[in-house]
Design a protein around this motif. Sequence first.
Motif, PDB file in Angstrom:
ATOM      1  N   GLN A  86      28.859 -40.907   3.543  1.00  0.00           N
ATOM      2  CA  GLN A  86      28.810 -41.695   4.767  1.00  0.00           C
ATOM      3  C   GLN A  86      27.565 -42.559   4.774  1.00  0.00           C
ATOM      4  O   GLN A  86      26.623 -42.344   4.000  1.00  0.00           O
ATOM      5  N   VAL A  87      27.559 -43.541   5.665  1.00  0.00           N
ATOM      6  CA  VAL A  87      26.370 -44.353   5.912  1.00  0.00           C
ATOM      7  C   VAL A  87      25.565 -43.661   7.006  1.00  0.00           C
ATOM      8  O   VAL A  87      26.072 -43.400   8.095  1.00  0.00           O
ATOM      9  N   GLN A  88      24.317 -43.348   6.715  1.00  0.00           N
ATOM     10  CA  GLN A  88      23.503 -42.567   7.624  1.00  0.00           C
ATOM     11  C   GLN A  88      22.924 -43.422   8.763  1.00  0.00           C
ATOM     12  O   GLN A  88      22.675 -44.619   8.600  1.00  0.00           O
ATOM     13  N   VAL A  89      22.732 -42.788   9.903  1.00  0.00           N
ATOM     14  CA  VAL A  89      22.018 -43.385  11.027  1.00  0.00           C
ATOM     15  C   VAL A  89      20.578 -42.895  10.957  1.00  0.00           C
ATOM     16  O   VAL A  89      20.323 -41.686  10.909  1.00  0.00           O
TER      17      VAL A  89
ATOM     18  N   VAL B 245      22.550 -44.304   2.708  1.00  0.00           N
ATOM     19  CA  VAL B 245      23.810 -43.582   2.501  1.00  0.00           C
ATOM     20  C   VAL B 245      23.539 -42.151   2.042  1.00  0.00           C
ATOM     21  O   VAL B 245      22.443 -41.815   1.579  1.00  0.00           O
ATOM     22  N   LEU B 246      24.566 -41.332   2.168  1.00  0.00           N
ATOM     23  CA  LEU B 246      24.528 -39.953   1.683  1.00  0.00           C
ATOM     24  C   LEU B 246      25.405 -39.855   0.444  1.00  0.00           C
ATOM     25  O   LEU B 246      26.588 -40.211   0.478  1.00  0.00           O
ATOM     26  N   VAL B 247      24.827 -39.402  -0.667  1.00  0.00           N
ATOM     27  CA  VAL B 247      25.559 -39.230  -1.922  1.00  0.00           C
ATOM     28  C   VAL B 247      25.676 -37.737  -2.200  1.00  0.00           C
ATOM     29  O   VAL B 247      24.684 -37.000  -2.127  1.00  0.00           O
ATOM     30  N   THR B 248      26.898 -37.273  -2.527  1.00  0.00           N
ATOM     31  CA  THR B 248      27.177 -35.847  -2.642  1.00  0.00           C
ATOM     32  C   THR B 248      27.789 -35.511  -3.991  1.00  0.00           C
ATOM     33  O   THR B 248      28.621 -36.253  -4.521  1.00  0.00           O
ATOM     34  N   ASN B 249      27.369 -34.362  -4.541  1.00  0.00           N
ATOM     35  CA  ASN B 249      27.988 -33.762  -5.728  1.00  0.00           C
ATOM     36  C   ASN B 249      29.000 -32.729  -5.238  1.00  0.00           C
ATOM     37  O   ASN B 249      28.618 -31.687  -4.713  1.00  0.00           O
ATOM     38  N   ASN B 250      30.287 -33.015  -5.412  1.00  0.00           N
ATOM     39  CA  ASN B 250      31.335 -32.130  -4.908  1.00  0.00           C
ATOM     40  C   ASN B 250      31.781 -31.063  -5.903  1.00  0.00           C
ATOM     41  O   ASN B 250      32.706 -30.296  -5.620  1.00  0.00           O
ATOM     42  N   LEU B 251      31.128 -30.991  -7.058  1.00  0.00           N
ATOM     43  CA  LEU B 251      31.497 -29.982  -8.042  1.00  0.00           C
ATOM     44  C   LEU B 251      31.019 -28.599  -7.610  1.00  0.00           C
ATOM     45  O   LEU B 251      30.005 -28.471  -6.910  1.00  0.00           O
TER      46      LEU B 251
END
Length: 294
Positions: free
Chosen positions: A40-43, A86-92
């Motif tokens: 998501q785009v962070q506030v 933005v928030l970048v996530t590792n979904n592994l």
Amino acid sequence: MSHRIHCLRAGIYCAPLVLALGTCNSIKATDAFTALEITQVQVIDGTNCSVPGTKTPLHRTHGTMDVDLPDSFNDPPEFHPYWLPVLVTNNLSSAGASKAEEMNNITFTHFTVELSAPGISWNRSCPSTFDTDGITDLLVPGGSSGESLDIITATHAQCLRDQVPPQHVTVTAKITANGRHGGTSIKSAPSAYAVDVCKGCLQTDYISSALIPFRYPADMPTCSALTGPNPYMGDSCAPPGQDKIIFCCGITITTGKPDAGAVKKDVAICPGIFTGTTSTSTTTSTSTSTTTGP
């Protein structure tokens, strides 16, 4: 007006709408792109301006950029980027090894941005597709990181100002996160973020009686003609002309050395700092305005 409606108009979604509407501004990930994700785009909290590294109840879905601030007429001109946190996530999932041997770490390296807008021509100085500078951020399995990038650079802003119609143009940035998983390159599904690029739209809604005469495209006042705090300082964590109303004013500076032909010139300060010591009535402000604005 309800708080929920206010958030929607500002381009921010508020809980509990996040889960229900979160896919409106992003392309749904496929099986090939589920490991690395732009979540998501962070506030941003204006008190410290750090990008949150975890998912928050609020996220932004679109933005506004004013490319005709008075400082673009300075010599040399100043143009500002559109900055996106933005928030970048590792979904592994974890491979179950020690931290030193974990096989499902992802190293985030950079973003790729692809811009599109109706009627806009791109060129080598402001290309439609570009990569951000490289970095090295480790994302552990299930972990996330607050990152940021300029989706519209200052050079792009200058190109856009010369092409934006009298009102607005929507620039859509398709953003991809890139990284390394072991010895293999990996990338996220592209996430789309729309920016309403305009001339003067963040300089028109002044309600202060002293500032109403300077609504865009009126001439810019001198900072010395106004007193007190500037009520329109823009976004304290973002570049000028992004998402929030801003008021600019002018100051006189001296360039060159006194013994070599020093020159005085008027320049715009965005946002402006009011330095006057007299009344800020409409009459006083108007009579001391300069013609250095747009």
